[in-house]
Motif scaffolding. Structure first.
Motif, PDB file in Angstrom:
ATOM      1  N   ARG A  35       0.746  -1.264  -0.218  1.00 16.47           N
ATOM      2  CA  ARG A  35      -0.131  -0.089   0.088  1.00 16.47           C
ATOM      3  C   ARG A  35       0.832   1.257  -0.116  1.00 16.47           C
ATOM      4  O   ARG A  35       1.760   1.460   1.060  1.00 16.47           O
ATOM      5  N   ARG A  36       0.741   2.095  -1.051  1.00 14.02           N
ATOM      6  CA  ARG A  36       1.660   3.343  -1.103  1.00 14.02           C
ATOM      7  C   ARG A  36       1.637   4.334   0.106  1.00 14.02           C
ATOM      8  O   ARG A  36       2.533   4.863   0.512  1.00 14.02           O
ATOM      9  N   ILE A  37       0.116   4.297   0.768  1.00 16.02           N
ATOM     10  CA  ILE A  37      -0.162   5.115   1.731  1.00 16.02           C
ATOM     11  C   ILE A  37       1.030   4.932   2.969  1.00 16.02           C
ATOM     12  O   ILE A  37       0.942   5.835   3.992  1.00 16.02           O
ATOM     13  N   ILE A  38       1.104   3.526   3.300  1.00 11.84           N
ATOM     14  CA  ILE A  38       1.879   3.151   4.485  1.00 11.84           C
ATOM     15  C   ILE A  38       3.273   3.419   4.402  1.00 11.84           C
ATOM     16  O   ILE A  38       3.784   2.759   3.351  1.00 11.84           O
ATOM     17  N   SER A  39       3.810   4.138   5.246  1.00  9.11           N
ATOM     18  CA  SER A  39       5.091   4.528   5.120  1.00  9.11           C
ATOM     19  C   SER A  39       5.999   3.266   6.100  1.00  9.11           C
ATOM     20  O   SER A  39       7.198   3.232   5.795  1.00  9.11           O
ATOM     21  N   ARG A  40       5.496   2.774   7.188  1.00  4.83           N
ATOM     22  CA  ARG A  40       6.149   1.850   8.062  1.00  4.83           C
ATOM     23  C   ARG A  40       5.198   0.563   8.423  1.00  4.83           C
ATOM     24  O   ARG A  40       4.017   1.001   8.509  1.00  4.83           O
ATOM     25  N   ALA A  41       5.858  -0.465   8.610  1.00  2.00           N
ATOM     26  CA  ALA A  41       4.921  -1.591   9.180  1.00  2.00           C
ATOM     27  C   ALA A  41       6.045  -2.511   9.738  1.00  2.00           C
ATOM     28  O   ALA A  41       7.202  -2.490   9.462  1.00  2.00           O
ATOM     29  N   ARG A  42       5.472  -3.108  10.743  1.00  2.00           N
ATOM     30  CA  ARG A  42       6.094  -4.185  11.381  1.00  2.00           C
ATOM     31  C   ARG A  42       5.337  -5.499  11.422  1.00  2.00           C
ATOM     32  O   ARG A  42       4.417  -5.637  11.379  1.00  2.00           O
ATOM     33  N   LEU A  43       6.213  -6.587  11.349  1.00  2.00           N
ATOM     34  CA  LEU A  43       5.766  -7.941  11.602  1.00  2.00           C
ATOM     35  C   LEU A  43       6.174  -8.250  12.874  1.00  2.00           C
ATOM     36  O   LEU A  43       7.580  -8.485  13.271  1.00  2.00           O
ATOM     37  N   LEU A  44       5.508  -8.964  13.891  1.00  2.00           N
ATOM     38  CA  LEU A  44       5.995  -9.320  15.281  1.00  2.00           C
ATOM     39  C   LEU A  44       5.626 -10.887  15.314  1.00  2.00           C
ATOM     40  O   LEU A  44       4.583 -11.191  15.030  1.00  2.00           O
ATOM     41  N   ARG A  45       6.421 -11.258  16.252  1.00  2.00           N
ATOM     42  CA  ARG A  45       6.148 -12.698  16.772  1.00  2.00           C
ATOM     43  C   ARG A  45       6.369 -12.719  18.389  1.00  2.00           C
ATOM     44  O   ARG A  45       7.092 -12.100  18.858  1.00  2.00           O
ATOM     45  N   GLY A  46       5.057 -12.794  18.923  1.00  2.00           N
ATOM     46  CA  GLY A  46       5.207 -12.249  20.330  1.00  2.00           C
ATOM     47  C   GLY A  46       5.215 -10.716  20.394  1.00  2.00           C
ATOM     48  O   GLY A  46       4.393 -10.234  19.898  1.00  2.00           O
ATOM     49  N   GLU A  47       6.098 -10.547  21.152  1.00  2.00           N
ATOM     50  CA  GLU A  47       6.609  -9.033  21.277  1.00  2.00           C
ATOM     51  C   GLU A  47       7.840  -8.535  20.478  1.00  2.00           C
ATOM     52  O   GLU A  47       8.209  -7.315  20.675  1.00  2.00           O
ATOM     53  N   GLU A  48       8.353  -9.459  19.829  1.00  2.00           N
ATOM     54  CA  GLU A  48       9.716  -9.328  19.031  1.00  2.00           C
ATOM     55  C   GLU A  48       9.270  -8.951  17.636  1.00  2.00           C
ATOM     56  O   GLU A  48       8.603  -9.653  16.939  1.00  2.00           O
ATOM     57  N   VAL A  49       9.730  -7.954  17.099  1.00  2.00           N
ATOM     58  CA  VAL A  49       9.802  -7.416  15.960  1.00  2.00           C
ATOM     59  C   VAL A  49      10.728  -8.550  14.913  1.00  2.00           C
ATOM     60  O   VAL A  49      11.959  -8.448  15.070  1.00  2.00           O
ATOM     61  N   THR A  50       9.988  -8.994  13.978  1.00  2.00           N
ATOM     62  CA  THR A  50      10.909  -9.881  13.363  1.00  2.00           C
ATOM     63  C   THR A  50      11.188  -9.244  11.719  1.00  2.00           C
ATOM     64  O   THR A  50      12.507  -9.672  11.239  1.00  2.00           O
ATOM     65  N   THR A  51      10.337  -8.554  11.275  1.00  2.00           N
ATOM     66  CA  THR A  51      10.599  -7.859  10.044  1.00  2.00           C
ATOM     67  C   THR A  51       9.952  -6.517  10.176  1.00  2.00           C
ATOM     68  O   THR A  51       8.787  -6.220  10.825  1.00  2.00           O
ATOM     69  N   GLU A  52      10.548  -5.392   9.587  1.00  2.00           N
ATOM     70  CA  GLU A  52      10.462  -3.830   9.635  1.00  2.00           C
ATOM     71  C   GLU A  52      10.307  -3.282   8.226  1.00  2.00           C
ATOM     72  O   GLU A  52      11.379  -3.524   7.485  1.00  2.00           O
TER      73      GLU A  52
END
Length: 185
Positions: free
Chosen positions: A159-176
């Motif tokens: 989505r062009r409008i989204i500038s930041r996103a995070r993928l979390l497993r539990g409380e840990e960010v796996t991909t940003e």
């Protein structure tokens, strides 16, 4: 382990009463506090592992699967069902002469621990996908399994409008993810 495991274990003693009548929640802190105050040795992780093994032996492995059981303990017959809802196990037990009780064991499995977050474009608030919740309770409802979360993360990142996103497993960010326009700021 057999179905008789649940009743003699006196699962209700380790569970905190819920706000709903006849419903009990198995929570680590409550169970450990109760066991300690009554001199009962309790290995909570071993208890959870035993419950997972029992579920597997009953065929309750995936989300939505249910198993029925019955037995007799202390001269009382009981019957019940065990159903998996995401990471939660819901056990409904009916004891002759006592009625029914529901036990909810939250976080029994950890395969629904994945969460997609994105930064809202105008206000910059973090929200969960797909529910767009900005409060922790609402975000918990958007937790899902790894496959669904990765697909959702890829969709959000396109989505062009989204500038930041995070993928979390539990409380840990796996991909940003940072959009190219965000990095220029």
């Amino acid at each position: 382990m057999t179905e008789a495991f649940l009743f003699p274990l006196r699962l209700h003693l380790l569970c905190a009463p819920s706000h709903r009548r006849g419903e009990y929640l198995l929570e680590r802190k409550f169970a450990q506090a109760f066991a300690a105050s009554n001199g009962i040795p309790l290995d909570f992780d071993a208890l959870m592992a035993t419950l997972r093994e029992w579920c597997a032996s009953q065929g309750v492995v995936r989300n939505g699967q249910t198993a029925s059981f019955s037995g007799k303990s202390a001269d009382k017959k009981y019957s019940g069902t065990a159903t998996r809802f995401r990471d939660e196990l819901s056990i409904l037990i009916h004891v002759d002469g006592e009625g029914g009780k529901r036990f909810r064991i939250l976080g029994l499995w950890n395969d629904f621990s994945w969460l997609v977050l994105y930064q809202e474009p105008l206000l910059g608030e973090w929200r969960s996908w797909p529910g767009a919740a900005k409060d922790p309770e609402g975000m918990e409802k958007d937790r899902t399994d790894e496959r669904s979360a990765r697909e959702g993360f890829e969709w959000v990142c396109r989505r062009r409008i989204i500038s930041r996103a995070r993928l979390l497993r539990g409380e840990e960010v796996t991909t940003e993810y940072y959009s190219p326009s965000y990095r220029k700021r």
